[in-house]
Enzyme design. Sequence first.
Site, PDB file in Angstrom:
ATOM      1  CG  ASP A 306      90.362  71.336 109.659  1.00  0.00           C
ATOM      2  OD1 ASP A 306      89.933  72.370 109.134  1.00  0.00           O
ATOM      3  OD2 ASP A 306      90.359  71.149 110.889  1.00  0.00           O
ATOM      4  CE  LYS A 355      87.891  73.804 112.498  1.00  0.00           C
ATOM      5  NZ  LYS A 355      88.528  73.996 111.210  1.00  0.00           N
ATOM      6  CE  LYS A 396      92.636  80.519 115.381  1.00  0.00           C
ATOM      7  NZ  LYS A 396      92.875  79.116 115.042  1.00  0.00           N
ATOM      8  CE  LYS A 466      93.186  73.115 112.295  1.00  0.00           C
ATOM      9  NZ  LYS A 466      92.666  73.892 111.197  1.00  0.00           N
TER      10      LYS A 466
END
Length: 510
Positions: A306, A355, A396, A466
């Site tokens: 990620d 996520k 975003k 991540k």
Amino acid sequence: MSNQVNGISKRLIVESPNVKLVDGVLESKFNYRKNHFEHRADGLHVTPKEHEYSFKTVLKPRKTGLLLVGLGGNNGSTAVGSIYANQYGMTWRTKEGSNQFRHPNCHCAPWLRLGAQNQIFVPFKDIVPILSPNDLVISGWDISNSNLYDAMARAKVFEPELQEKLRPFMEPIVPLPSVYYPDFIASNQGDRANNVIPGSNKLEHLEHIRADIRKFKQDHELECVIVLWTANTERYTDVRTGLNTTADEILKSIGSNEYEVSPSNIFAVASILEGAHYINGSPQNTLVPGIIELADRHNVFVGGDDFKSGQTKFKSAFVDFLVSSGLKPECIVSYNHLGNNDGKNLSEARQFRSKEISKSSVVDDMVKSNQILFPDAKNPDHCVVIKYVPFVADSKRAMDEYICSIFMGGKQTFVVHNTCEDSLLASPLIYDLAILTELASRVTYKDGDDYKPFHSVLSILSLLLKAPVVPPGTPISNAFMRQFSTLTKLVTALAGFPSDTDMQIEFFTQ
Ligand code: NAI
Ligand code: DG6
């Protein structure tokens, strides 16, 4: 090796007996200093230790191809378009001013502060040669058959003038058909899936993807191929004995058409079997133990999970700062809303859960690292919310509230608001992941008798991810500056000189 500083060309010349160049291979020696700590009955014992490593780095970057899974997505189309814009020196205007031309700003692969005293910044590429994004040959797959001009327009990331300049380059590119198992991504993606490899036999799908990789490699005479997943976030797959905990199990499971083998599992296995490195830019658990063992067996790198692009990147620097400065994070609440197709896919529970796990795990190492602030190793309350709001498209919005316990039982609250086109943050990470992977493929090290490649789980990519996947049994590092330091110190070690310590002793001893 040359470097431009304020328009002045500088060469970086390492004057050290620890480095020599032999037939295009840079050979360096590096003294790794690490204290050894041991708790004993009478106290904590510390013993300074030194360990010598030797590195060999093939200096010439390999001709490299990057295959994106999800080529027609926002990240995929933005990554490809920005490379063309950079290659052809395109400029474009925005509504902010008809004479204010923008240009690609492609500062990929970070630079390094080499000298504390003189604030000398040097790009990685001038310390050890690395690829430029412009050098990458890019292709890939998508379950949507939109050409990349339509995909770029759908993404709403680039200004219209740039989209039109890119049109002749983007329109002819149509993604290769892909593997689609509807249960792994959100059901709301079904209407996009019009470019799908027929049938339901997973072994045939694997062979199809392997043939695509082989053809790409042959057609472009590539020396190195990297497959990178930037397709939709999948749900987690089961991990269990018999299914995917060993290399043989995952191969057998594909052969027997096991339901729990995901599309990303197929891509990872196909890549490894073709000798292509595989990187997971999404949060799902593609890199199950069996796939890691397979990568090891075939001497191929895998990395994930990620992309760490915006809110989480900031969090991984900020929480480390809080903990290091004695402010105890008690509660972190992270809201996101976004209106792109990623947000739409994440609006279903199982994809959101993937996520949520990667976004939440990013403070774990900082909590574990400080037993004074966190004596019971209990993480702060950490809540992640993602909402799909189509109107904001790729722009975003991320809002975070951090509440810390401070001196005398007080509280300190920080509120952060971050707005950005998500794909403009993720696309440079795509190049950097590929560029660093290619660099790693040219490095061998020796800490004993023989030179070896790095571990097949390429944890030096952690800075860009991540929820870093690391070699079994090794600690995960999430804190941004720690990760950055790993990478920058490695680059200088390859070049034969240690990074400066930041002690600055000369300034308080004179
Ligand atoms: P997107 O939804 O615009 O693009 C994904 C593309 O993958 C779509 O074109 C879709 O048709 C395609 N796709 C889905 N399943 C596929 C399959 N099996 N094979 C081939 N193609 C397939 O999403 P976006 O914004 O490009 O993000 C891509 C991924 O990167 C997502 O998983 C997202 O969570 C992840 N990510 C994005 C970040 C960002 O800042 N943009 C940061 C971190 C992760
Ligand atoms: C909502 O957060 C959607 C996600 O796909 C993110 O936009 C993406 O993972 C980037 O996350 P972050 O936390 O690095 O900004």
